[in-house]
Write a protein that holds these residues in place. Sequence first.
Motif, PDB file in Angstrom:
ATOM      1  N   LEU A   1      71.256  44.666  93.828  1.00  0.00           N
ATOM      2  CA  LEU A   1      70.091  45.553  93.381  1.00  0.00           C
ATOM      3  C   LEU A   1      70.126  45.700  91.260  1.00  0.00           C
ATOM      4  O   LEU A   1      69.346  44.690  90.938  1.00  0.00           O
ATOM      5  CB  LEU A   1      70.183  46.740  94.106  1.00  0.00           C
ATOM      6  N   ALA A   2      72.205  45.407  91.418  1.00  0.00           N
ATOM      7  CA  ALA A   2      71.748  45.638  89.911  1.00  0.00           C
ATOM      8  C   ALA A   2      71.265  44.157  89.312  1.00  0.00           C
ATOM      9  O   ALA A   2      70.489  44.040  87.868  1.00  0.00           O
ATOM     10  CB  ALA A   2      72.918  45.996  89.542  1.00  0.00           C
ATOM     11  N   LEU A   3      71.614  42.771  90.042  1.00  0.00           N
ATOM     12  CA  LEU A   3      70.677  41.537  89.103  1.00  0.00           C
ATOM     13  C   LEU A   3      68.954  41.649  89.483  1.00  0.00           C
ATOM     14  O   LEU A   3      68.570  40.655  88.943  1.00  0.00           O
ATOM     15  CB  LEU A   3      71.082  40.721  90.306  1.00  0.00           C
ATOM     16  N   ALA A   4      68.288  42.494  90.334  1.00  0.00           N
ATOM     17  CA  ALA A   4      67.254  42.020  90.529  1.00  0.00           C
ATOM     18  C   ALA A   4      66.189  42.753  89.554  1.00  0.00           C
ATOM     19  O   ALA A   4      66.665  43.505  88.445  1.00  0.00           O
ATOM     20  CB  ALA A   4      66.711  43.159  91.901  1.00  0.00           C
ATOM     21  N   ASP A   5      64.976  41.798  89.513  1.00  0.00           N
ATOM     22  CA  ASP A   5      64.111  42.885  88.580  1.00  0.00           C
ATOM     23  C   ASP A   5      62.752  43.358  89.442  1.00  0.00           C
ATOM     24  O   ASP A   5      61.382  43.127  88.800  1.00  0.00           O
ATOM     25  CB  ASP A   5      63.517  41.138  87.234  1.00  0.00           C
ATOM     26  N   CYS A   6      62.256  42.562  90.326  1.00  0.00           N
ATOM     27  CA  CYS A   6      61.891  42.501  91.271  1.00  0.00           C
ATOM     28  C   CYS A   6      61.862  43.263  93.040  1.00  0.00           C
ATOM     29  O   CYS A   6      63.166  43.347  93.568  1.00  0.00           O
ATOM     30  CB  CYS A   6      60.362  41.897  91.567  1.00  0.00           C
ATOM     31  N   LEU A   7      61.263  43.803  94.251  1.00  0.00           N
ATOM     32  CA  LEU A   7      61.458  43.596  95.070  1.00  0.00           C
ATOM     33  C   LEU A   7      60.083  42.432  95.589  1.00  0.00           C
ATOM     34  O   LEU A   7      59.225  42.932  95.528  1.00  0.00           O
ATOM     35  CB  LEU A   7      61.047  44.732  95.786  1.00  0.00           C
ATOM     36  N   ILE A   8      60.853  42.214  96.980  1.00  0.00           N
ATOM     37  CA  ILE A   8      59.845  41.036  97.581  1.00  0.00           C
ATOM     38  C   ILE A   8      59.666  42.267  98.825  1.00  0.00           C
ATOM     39  O   ILE A   8      60.697  42.287  99.344  1.00  0.00           O
ATOM     40  CB  ILE A   8      60.505  40.254  98.200  1.00  0.00           C
TER      41      ILE A   8
END
Lengths: 433, 433
Positions: free
Chosen positions: B405-412
Amino acid sequence: MSNTIWSVDEHLDDILAAVRPLEPIDLQLPDAQGCVLVEDVTVAMALPPFDNSSMDGYAVRVADVAGASEEFPAVLTVIGDVAAGSDALPTVGPGQAARIMTGAPLPPGAEAVVPVEWTDGGAGQGAATTMRPAGDAPEGASGQVRVHRAADARAHVRARGSDVQVGDLALRAGTVLGPPQIGLLAAIGRGTVKVRPRPRVVVLSTGSELIQPGEELREGQIYDSNSFALAAAARDAGAIAYRVGAVTDDAAVLRDTIEDQLIRADLLVTTGGVSVGAYDVVKEALSFSGDQDQPGSGVDFRKLKMQPGKPQGFGSIGPDHTPLLALPGNPVSSYVSFELFVRPAIRTLMGLDDVHRPTVRAVLKSGKALSSPADRRQFLRGRHDADAGTVSPVGGAGSHLIAALALADCLIVIPEETTSAEPDSEVDVILLG
Amino acid sequence: MSNTIWSVDEHLDDILAAVRPLEPIDLQLPDAQGCVLVEDVTVAMALPPFDNSSMDGYAVRVADVAGASEEFPAVLTVIGDVAAGSDALPTVGPGQAARIMTGAPLPPGAEAVVPVEWTDGGAGQGAATTMRPAGDAPEGASGQVRVHRAADARAHVRARGSDVQVGDLALRAGTVLGPPQIGLLAAIGRGTVKVRPRPRVVVLSTGSELIQPGEELREGQIYDSNSFALAAAARDAGAIAYRVGAVTDDAAVLRDTIEDQLIRADLLVTTGGVSVGAYDVVKEALSFSGDQDQPGSGVDFRKLKMQPGKPQGFGSIGPDHTPLLALPGNPVSSYVSFELFVRPAIRTLMGLDDVHRPTVRAVLKSGKALSSPADRRQFLRGRHDADAGTVSPVGGAGSHLIAALALADCLIVIPEETTSAEPDSEVDVILLG
């Protein structure tokens, strides 16, 4: 006062070459939000730290539930509860099950978890949908449970270290700490973290004509808006902003005020008093080559090939060589100058890699050509339509048109060599959003 | 507990139908930053409030400088200074000039301003570049000035009301107050403004297994990360966030804690304790149809067609019917739930029109198809490449993968009817940035 006329880029380069990221400090997690991490954070403890259940259900041995179905359930003796946070764990022997909650450690002997919906929940009345709250039966579960489905080994078990392992790199130095990063740091047990703190920016407007909004204006006076707008803009850029009331046009008062503020300033921003007038006290007060005792200090006042915002000052002041940007006093000039020079300085102090606003190309939509003085980079206020890829000017070129500024969401850049930007031509647009 | 399974949209609609924008209050300008204006602000005073000079120079009569050149300058008698903030203005008669500063009122009799660079600055030695600081000559200017160029009537004069006129609409109700808007309000003299205040959001995690980061873990314990991540996310959404330490799994303690917090809450957010387990104390403590004395209060716990984040609670509590969202306890589930439900609720409380994160379409880049359970809307963590128009998943579907989650910048977003999202297919992406 330099005699050379500086380009916008030369002035910005001069500022960014002199401004250094703030020294890192250890901050509590909530205080580190929005800050830049300066250490590689490695994981000191596996996550999850122990095998645990991903469901509310029963911890069982695989052989005991092999072949189970609703018609032919496996009937197991419930030996108690394993709640999240349990420290004493029961051992699950053959023919036994422990009621287990999501997140609770898998007890010794158990090999899998069957969700409560795959059982009768101990009630003996077909498939359960929920457990009886522990508050209603604090003694915990006992008796028998009927399990209606088989489970593979490790079913509904989250393995120790399946999220992160000891020694994994959790976050790299340079990461900006947003909510998920703060969450990860908390999850791996970090109560504090080494970051560059938010810069403390002191904003100070000058002018004997300036009155605090809400007070009554007398002849020849206007309201101080720069200190409000720029303190807000500094906050928006990530700084802790301190707004100092407007200072009268008296060089001694101004120097005293600035010296008083140094104690809480990582960066000083002044507005007004930087031009060629007889009452331009910022220039008068700060135009010195530096005290003998403080080598390197001093503020240089210069003219820029820029409109609005031609007169600008930059240098440092005080024993710590605190950087100081002296902006012109017209509200639009000072705001544009803030965007171009102060915001990148603040973000450099924060240690951010990307200190600039995004710039895009857009097609100019305008009823007529926009004239721009030769050898000046002009910044016009505009509204950008990202979908259409167009930009339209709002208000005129006058540096006092603060009402138009409040409607703008971008700056339209007309380069030095262009004296007329034609409708439907492509222009650079700095997005302020 | 409802028996119906709710869709994500039904749950969100239910929340947004119940949450009302906060009552507006008068705030000082610096406190109103980021808030939504609830009044149309009209201009009570023209800007600029008086005709004033746009340059440092000399206020003159047009006839006196007609035909002036460097060879044949107009020689005028300097009658004194007009600085910004001057209250007593000299009258400029025929053959006279007043030295005037940028922003200073045009004195009676004068019709135009000639910049100091068009004169000898009173020094009698060719074109001037600057004025002598008033600090060096506090008596002000006197003697004679040679003017080298003619000036049209009103040249370098900013007319009263040329920026805004009395009665103009400065800002429309609904405007979000950023730095330029704050600047405009200050400029027209508004010291306070009527806005919806920032909502106060109390974030509280539950679980006997939760330990404060930085403390030592014992067997079966984990660190509380949800309260840190969600308080940061609430702040990020525009709220004033209060983080309450983790509450143990005891329904009475939880109720007492929540009741204590009501005094400072416009919205309550809990994590954990909402599922079907025997120790799900949030559900146990708050599942009531409402006190007789407090009609309308009560929290409804439901299952959503959603992964992660199936169990959710929503309702209101206390004498003011303070809205409460009860999120699941897994860190990724709670964060995704926050983004989908709490953030829009916070932004509704703020009175913002646009309460949702932007959603874009992107091409799924993945080595293999992404499986998703039927009849569940799945939210996977991803990284979005805006230039390429693509999105790639990071980490797996597991709701405990906080490191990913800490690497994500969006939700698919994988819709309910899709059980396998194929590589290179188009998907909806919620941008978190």
